[in-house]
Design an enzyme around this catalytic site. Structure first.
Site, PDB file in Angstrom:
ATOM      1  CD  GLU A  80      54.241   0.549 -19.650  1.00 20.81           C
ATOM      2  OE1 GLU A  80      53.727   0.324 -18.552  1.00 20.81           O
ATOM      3  OE2 GLU A  80      53.563   0.812 -20.661  1.00 20.81           O
ATOM      4  CG  ASP A 108      55.009  -3.816 -21.606  1.00 21.30           C
ATOM      5  OD1 ASP A 108      54.332  -2.783 -21.433  1.00 21.30           O
ATOM      6  OD2 ASP A 108      54.677  -4.927 -21.157  1.00 21.30           O
TER       7      ASP A 108
END
Length: 252
Positions: A80, A108
């Site tokens: 992310e 992420d």
């Protein structure tokens, strides 16, 4: 809300959030609630990875003051915050190296200890509702899901919370602080209420209308954090900056 975001989040996080929004044609000055949500999510991802390493015996350890002589590897790879091309490059590299199944959606984080991708969620609603939405979207048992709320609740795949209790408490405390700071500025209701948020969005659009044709100065400065593909985000300088940001927000 925009002022709040710039005051209470580390400048690096703000810059990454702006870059992410612009990549999708969104304006942080107009969609301020989304701006705040993205900054919050980024910070949680960074805090999730902070201080967590793997030693030479492949054991997971927590180190808050780094020993330069220790043979340590960051436990988590943060995906992310990177632009989509770079993020997929990192994901592909991890999959080729570890043999882990490639996810359909960008996750992420990657956990080198458990050999799994992680999807982090931060919600203003009920954690179980948001968890089910994430699970239905991802449709993969290979990606681990961990949801946090602003009320201190959390939910994770098979109740496996990955981190120790103290690390999770640090994240929950930060989220609670953000909520309190928003509430003290009269911003929380619009952040959690879609109808109020829509009204605020219209107000933001209206306030910008007279300036629509004015020239805009664009910065081409690239964040130093985006200049490398090696495991990052966990260095002492960034940790110190995040702590300073956290303390600044607390003292207001």
């Amino acid at each position: 809300m925009e002022d709040f975001v710039r005051q209470c989040f580390n400048p690096m996080i703000v810059e990454l959030a702006e870059k992410a929004m612009k990549e999708y044609g969104e304006d942080p000055k107009i969609e301020t609630n989304k701006f705040a949500a993205i900054c919050t999510h980024l910070e949680v991802c960074f805090m999730y990875s902070d201080f967590h390493f793997i030693d030479e015996r492949s054991e997971s350890i927590i180190v808050e003051s780094g020993d330069p002589n220790a043979l340590l590897k960051h436990r988590f790879e943060i995906i992310e915050g990177r632009d989509r091309t770079m993020a997929w490059t990192v994901v592909n590299s991890i999959c080729n190296t570890t043999g882990v199944e490639k996810p359909k959606f960008l996750p992420d984080l990657y956990d080198y200890k458990e050999d799994r991708f992680i999807e982090i969620g931060v919600t203003r609603r009920e954690v179980h509702t948001y968890y089910l939405e994430k699970a239905n979207k991802i449709k993969s048992e290979k990606t681990h899901i961990h949801i946090f709320s602003f009320t201190g609740e959390e939910m994770a795949t098979k109740a496996d919370y990955t981190l120790d209790e103290e690390s999770r408490a640090r994240i929950k405390t930060r989220l609670f602080t953000i909520r309190q700071e928003m509430a003290s500025r009269g911003l929380w209701d619009s952040f959690v209420n879609p109808r109020e948020a829509k009204r605020q969005l219209k107000k933001n659009l209206k306030s910008l209308e007279p300036c629509a044709d004015l020239p805009t100065k664009v910065s081409h400065r690239t964040s130093p954090a985006l200049k490398t593909l090696e495991p990052m985000w966990m260095d002492s300088n960034r940790t110190a900056a995040l702590r300073a940001s956290f303390l600044k927000c607390q003292k207001r």
